[in-house]
Scaffold this motif. Structure first.
Motif, PDB file in Angstrom:
ATOM      1  N   GLU A  19       0.820  -1.215   0.000  1.00  0.00           N
ATOM      2  CA  GLU A  19       0.000   0.000   0.000  1.00  0.00           C
ATOM      3  C   GLU A  19       0.853   1.264   0.000  1.00  0.00           C
ATOM      4  OE1 GLU A  19      -3.748   2.098   2.303  1.00  0.00           O
ATOM      5  OE2 GLU A  19      -2.553   0.644   3.408  1.00  0.00           O
ATOM      6  N   PHE A  20       1.873   1.299   0.865  1.00  0.00           N
ATOM      7  CA  PHE A  20       2.608   2.547   1.083  1.00  0.00           C
ATOM      8  C   PHE A  20       3.959   2.633   0.374  1.00  0.00           C
ATOM      9  CE2 PHE A  20      -0.132   2.358   4.961  1.00  0.00           C
ATOM     10  CZ  PHE A  20      -0.867   3.500   4.692  1.00  0.00           C
ATOM     11  N   VAL A  21       4.488   1.494  -0.119  1.00  0.00           N
ATOM     12  CA  VAL A  21       5.835   1.523  -0.696  1.00  0.00           C
ATOM     13  C   VAL A  21       5.884   2.387  -1.954  1.00  0.00           C
ATOM     14  CG1 VAL A  21       5.622  -0.483  -2.255  1.00  0.00           C
ATOM     15  CG2 VAL A  21       7.825   0.046  -1.181  1.00  0.00           C
ATOM     16  N   ILE A  22       4.768   2.537  -2.647  1.00  0.00           N
ATOM     17  CA  ILE A  22       4.747   3.323  -3.879  1.00  0.00           C
ATOM     18  C   ILE A  22       5.119   4.780  -3.626  1.00  0.00           C
ATOM     19  CG2 ILE A  22       2.287   3.925  -3.724  1.00  0.00           C
ATOM     20  CD1 ILE A  22       4.204   2.915  -6.928  1.00  0.00           C
ATOM     21  N   VAL A  23       4.893   5.262  -2.385  1.00  0.00           N
ATOM     22  CA  VAL A  23       5.213   6.655  -2.058  1.00  0.00           C
ATOM     23  C   VAL A  23       6.701   6.937  -2.273  1.00  0.00           C
ATOM     24  CG1 VAL A  23       5.375   8.314  -0.158  1.00  0.00           C
ATOM     25  CG2 VAL A  23       3.282   6.985  -0.485  1.00  0.00           C
ATOM     26  N   GLY A  24       7.549   6.010  -1.851  1.00  0.00           N
ATOM     27  CA  GLY A  24       8.984   6.206  -2.010  1.00  0.00           C
ATOM     28  C   GLY A  24       9.481   5.977  -3.427  1.00  0.00           C
ATOM     29  N   LEU A  26       7.657   6.911  -6.349  1.00  0.00           N
ATOM     30  CA  LEU A  26       6.974   7.720  -7.371  1.00  0.00           C
ATOM     31  C   LEU A  26       7.929   8.324  -8.410  1.00  0.00           C
ATOM     32  CD1 LEU A  26       4.000   9.686  -5.766  1.00  0.00           C
ATOM     33  CD2 LEU A  26       3.979   7.585  -7.092  1.00  0.00           C
ATOM     34  N   PRO A  27       9.049   8.951  -7.994  1.00  0.00           N
ATOM     35  CA  PRO A  27       9.945   9.522  -9.024  1.00  0.00           C
ATOM     36  C   PRO A  27      10.500   8.453  -9.957  1.00  0.00           C
ATOM     37  CG  PRO A  27      10.459  10.413  -6.849  1.00  0.00           C
ATOM     38  CD  PRO A  27       9.523   9.264  -6.627  1.00  0.00           C
ATOM     39  N   THR A  28      10.841   7.285  -9.386  1.00  0.00           N
ATOM     40  CA  THR A  28      11.397   6.190 -10.195  1.00  0.00           C
ATOM     41  C   THR A  28      10.379   5.669 -11.193  1.00  0.00           C
ATOM     42  OG1 THR A  28      12.685   5.535  -8.244  1.00  0.00           O
ATOM     43  CG2 THR A  28      12.571   3.958 -10.035  1.00  0.00           C
ATOM     44  N   VAL A  29       9.135   5.466 -10.734  1.00  0.00           N
ATOM     45  CA  VAL A  29       8.067   4.980 -11.616  1.00  0.00           C
ATOM     46  C   VAL A  29       7.776   6.011 -12.707  1.00  0.00           C
ATOM     47  CG1 VAL A  29       5.630   4.329 -11.731  1.00  0.00           C
ATOM     48  CG2 VAL A  29       7.028   3.541  -9.815  1.00  0.00           C
ATOM     49  N   ALA A  30       7.697   7.288 -12.311  1.00  0.00           N
ATOM     50  CA  ALA A  30       7.398   8.354 -13.273  1.00  0.00           C
ATOM     51  C   ALA A  30       8.456   8.404 -14.377  1.00  0.00           C
ATOM     52  CB  ALA A  30       7.308   9.697 -12.554  1.00  0.00           C
ATOM     53  N   ASN A  31       9.723   8.294 -14.002  1.00  0.00           N
ATOM     54  CA  ASN A  31      10.802   8.342 -14.992  1.00  0.00           C
ATOM     55  C   ASN A  31      10.766   7.129 -15.916  1.00  0.00           C
ATOM     56  OD1 ASN A  31      11.830  10.765 -14.040  1.00  0.00           O
ATOM     57  ND2 ASN A  31      13.222   9.783 -12.596  1.00  0.00           N
ATOM     58  N   ASP A  32      10.524   5.964 -15.336  1.00  0.00           N
ATOM     59  CA  ASP A  32      10.564   4.736 -16.129  1.00  0.00           C
ATOM     60  C   ASP A  32       9.398   4.642 -17.108  1.00  0.00           C
ATOM     61  OD1 ASP A  32      11.771   2.051 -16.609  1.00  0.00           O
ATOM     62  OD2 ASP A  32       9.818   1.361 -15.887  1.00  0.00           O
ATOM     63  N   LEU A  33       8.215   5.071 -16.682  1.00  0.00           N
ATOM     64  CA  LEU A  33       7.026   4.976 -17.531  1.00  0.00           C
ATOM     65  C   LEU A  33       6.782   6.259 -18.336  1.00  0.00           C
ATOM     66  CD1 LEU A  33       4.525   3.098 -15.161  1.00  0.00           C
ATOM     67  CD2 LEU A  33       5.943   2.148 -16.994  1.00  0.00           C
ATOM     68  N   HIS A  34       7.664   7.243 -18.161  1.00  0.00           N
ATOM     69  CA  HIS A  34       7.580   8.513 -18.896  1.00  0.00           C
ATOM     70  C   HIS A  34       6.239   9.214 -18.658  1.00  0.00           C
ATOM     71  CE1 HIS A  34      11.205   7.126 -20.873  1.00  0.00           C
ATOM     72  NE2 HIS A  34      10.568   6.039 -21.279  1.00  0.00           N
ATOM     73  N   ILE A  35       5.901   9.339 -17.378  1.00  0.00           N
ATOM     74  CA  ILE A  35       4.672  10.041 -16.987  1.00  0.00           C
ATOM     75  C   ILE A  35       5.043  11.150 -16.004  1.00  0.00           C
ATOM     76  CG2 ILE A  35       3.113   8.079 -17.344  1.00  0.00           C
ATOM     77  CD1 ILE A  35       3.289   7.513 -14.346  1.00  0.00           C
ATOM     78  N   THR A 148      11.507   0.623  -0.853  1.00  0.00           N
ATOM     79  CA  THR A 148      11.995   1.817  -1.546  1.00  0.00           C
ATOM     80  C   THR A 148      13.457   1.648  -1.937  1.00  0.00           C
ATOM     81  OG1 THR A 148      10.447   3.230  -0.313  1.00  0.00           O
ATOM     82  CG2 THR A 148      12.342   4.310  -1.341  1.00  0.00           C
ATOM     83  N   TYR A 149      14.258   1.120  -1.022  1.00  0.00           N
ATOM     84  CA  TYR A 149      15.687   0.909  -1.276  1.00  0.00           C
ATOM     85  C   TYR A 149      15.893  -0.089  -2.417  1.00  0.00           C
ATOM     86  CZ  TYR A 149      20.613  -0.097  -0.399  1.00  0.00           C
ATOM     87  OH  TYR A 149      21.965  -0.249  -0.532  1.00  0.00           O
ATOM     88  N   ILE A 150      15.132  -1.185  -2.383  1.00  0.00           N
ATOM     89  CA  ILE A 150      15.224  -2.186  -3.455  1.00  0.00           C
ATOM     90  C   ILE A 150      14.873  -1.547  -4.794  1.00  0.00           C
ATOM     91  CG2 ILE A 150      14.131  -4.268  -4.396  1.00  0.00           C
ATOM     92  CD1 ILE A 150      13.830  -5.246  -1.479  1.00  0.00           C
ATOM     93  N   GLY A 151      13.814  -0.731  -4.801  1.00  0.00           N
ATOM     94  CA  GLY A 151      13.385  -0.082  -6.034  1.00  0.00           C
ATOM     95  C   GLY A 151      14.414   0.884  -6.581  1.00  0.00           C
ATOM     96  N   GLN A 152      15.115   1.568  -5.684  1.00  0.00           N
ATOM     97  CA  GLN A 152      16.125   2.532  -6.116  1.00  0.00           C
ATOM     98  C   GLN A 152      17.376   1.839  -6.657  1.00  0.00           C
ATOM     99  OE1 GLN A 152      16.481   4.714  -2.471  1.00  0.00           O
ATOM    100  NE2 GLN A 152      14.828   6.142  -2.970  1.00  0.00           N
ATOM    101  N   ILE A 153      17.677   0.648  -6.119  1.00  0.00           N
ATOM    102  CA  ILE A 153      18.871  -0.091  -6.546  1.00  0.00           C
ATOM    103  C   ILE A 153      18.593  -0.936  -7.790  1.00  0.00           C
ATOM    104  CG2 ILE A 153      20.577  -1.826  -5.873  1.00  0.00           C
ATOM    105  CD1 ILE A 153      20.905   0.798  -4.405  1.00  0.00           C
ATOM    106  N   GLY A 155      15.392  -1.145  -9.424  1.00  0.00           N
ATOM    107  CA  GLY A 155      14.235  -0.728 -10.215  1.00  0.00           C
ATOM    108  C   GLY A 155      12.944  -1.034  -9.474  1.00  0.00           C
ATOM    109  N   TRP A 156      11.894  -0.239  -9.754  1.00  0.00           N
ATOM    110  CA  TRP A 156      10.645  -0.371  -9.008  1.00  0.00           C
ATOM    111  C   TRP A 156       9.949  -1.708  -9.232  1.00  0.00           C
ATOM    112  CZ3 TRP A 156       6.096  -1.027 -11.751  1.00  0.00           C
ATOM    113  CH2 TRP A 156       6.134  -0.704 -13.112  1.00  0.00           C
ATOM    114  N   ARG A 157      10.206  -2.341 -10.368  1.00  0.00           N
ATOM    115  CA  ARG A 157       9.582  -3.639 -10.628  1.00  0.00           C
ATOM    116  C   ARG A 157      10.085  -4.698  -9.646  1.00  0.00           C
ATOM    117  NH1 ARG A 157       7.001  -3.350 -15.599  1.00  0.00           N
ATOM    118  NH2 ARG A 157       7.614  -1.543 -16.863  1.00  0.00           N
TER     119      ARG A 157
END
Length: 393
Positions: A19-24, A26-35, A148-153, A155-157
């Motif tokens: 539920e809450f991990v997406i908050v950390g 957002l910038p990574t997802v936005a950049n990857d999906l070009h939104i 969040t740390y895993i996603g930053q290292i 990728g968010w997937r």
């Protein structure tokens, strides 16, 4: 506590993390999906709306299913939702995947609470429910920063793959540890939900919940970009700050319960005043790394500090105005929390997209909290006068 409670706690941990991990992230997802960031923020809103509307409807529709198969089905849906998110080729597919996971979330907490209570003697029911919800609290403290740390290292997937793995562990724990002969409660009826929504006094509290809880999410949804773009923290620092924020949330949740025990209205008035003030202060401290951390600790404490008081208050009013539907009122208040998240995240996206920008999200959130404060003062005045607004016959 029986080991079956542990299975529910593990599932709550997995659900709280997703539920809450997406908050950390957002910038990574936005950049990857070009939104844009506001579009990324809608990922939070859509999930919350899935919980808001999915929980009462699906709980009513699944009322006749045996409890253990239902929980196993919910965790299977959770795994599918998070796997689909990890594989999502587009923004639209990611939204659909989040809704699937949200449906599992809403029904799980609705059904899981009653199961936890039935697994122990009557004098330990509150402790059993608290044990299950501890999984949610621990997820905020550890699961969200780690995800969040895993996603930053990686990728968010990779974060969603990790959450899906947590879902598999929870599925196996439920399959092995939960007994088959669980008592099945009477199915929740749609008419009961309609009757609760027909009580003006309860509608006031639901609005208090949505505004008071959702106000913080105007800024919290975009916390990662705020910390990186305005305060100047590095991407790696965000996960560490989320650990500190999560600890403050856990302490605030416990303290909020103690503060609200005797007089929830008085406690909520004080908490909402402090919450609004801290959000306004954050508007000015966000340019200083040290002051930002201090302000965020205070905000984390207050973000969940009002939760026990709001839940206690709605139960008290339901006993008075809708005595036959207290559980339904409690479940609808959980829906109101998630509606608040959806509104806060959506409004935050509008603010970010407007000329006001990221830096305005805290004080805009404070306006929502002030709305909750005014409703709380009004509701308290009605309590003292013994008035029942729009009370159904």
């Amino acid at each position: 506590m029986p080991l079956a409670i542990l299975a529910l706690t593990i599932a709550a941990y997995a659900i709280g993390t997703t539920e809450f991990v997406i908050v950390g992230l957002l910038p990574t997802v936005a950049n990857d999906l070009h939104i844009t960031l506001p579009l990324a923020g809608l990922i939070v809103s859509v999930y919350a709306l899935g919980v808001t509307f999915g929980a009462p409807i699906l709980t009513a529709l699944t009322g006749k299913i045996e409890r253990k198969p239902l929980l196993l089905g919910l965790m299977a849906l959770f795994i599918v939702g998070n796997t689909a998110a990890a594989l999502a080729p587009s923004y639209e597919i990611l939204l659909v995947a989040r809704v699937l996971a949200a449906f599992a979330h809403g029904v799980f907490f609705s059904v899981g609470s009653t199961i936890a209570a039935d697994l122990v003697p009557e004098n330990r029911r509150a402790s059993a429910i608290a044990m299950m919800f501890m999984g949610l609290t621990v997820a905020i403290v550890t699961g969200v920063p780690m995800g969040t740390y895993i996603g930053q290292i990686l990728g968010w997937r990779a974060t969603f793959w990790a959450v899906a793995a947590l879902g598999i562990i929870a599925f196996l724990a439920i399959a092995i540890l939960l007994p088959r002969n669980l008592k099945k409660a009477a199915p929740a009826r749609f008419i009961d939900q309609v009757r609760v929504l027909g009580s003006g006094r309860l509608l006031i509290v639901f609005a208090m919940t949505a505004l008071g809880y959702g106000g913080t999410f105007v800024a919290f949804t975009f916390l990662a970009p705020i910390l990186q773009e305005i305060t100047g923290f590095s991407e790696r620092s965000v996960s560490l700050i989320l650990v500190l924020y999560g600890l403050a949330i856990a302490v605030g949740n416990i303290a909020g319960g103690r503060i609200a025990n005797n007089d929830p209205v008085k406690a909520l008035i004080g908490l909402f005043i402090m919450q609004a003030i801290v959000l306004i202060i954050l508007t000015f401290t966000v340019t200083s790394p040290v002051l930002t951390i201090v302000t965020l600790v205070a905000l984390g404490f207050l973000q969940f500090g009002n939760v026990p008081g709001l839940q206690l208050y709605v139960v008290q009013l339901a006993k008075e105005h809708r005595p036959g539907a207290v559980d339904v009122a409690s479940a609808l208040n959980i829906a109101a929390f998630n509606l608040g998240i959806a509104i806060g995240a959506w409004l935050g996206g509008l603010v970010v997209e407007s000329p006001l920008g990221l830096g305005a999200t805290p004080w805009v959130g404070a306006i929502l909290v002030v709305g909750a404060l005014l409703l709380t003062i009004w509701s308290g005045a009605l309590d003292r006068r013994g008035v029942s607004v729009l009370k159904a016959a």
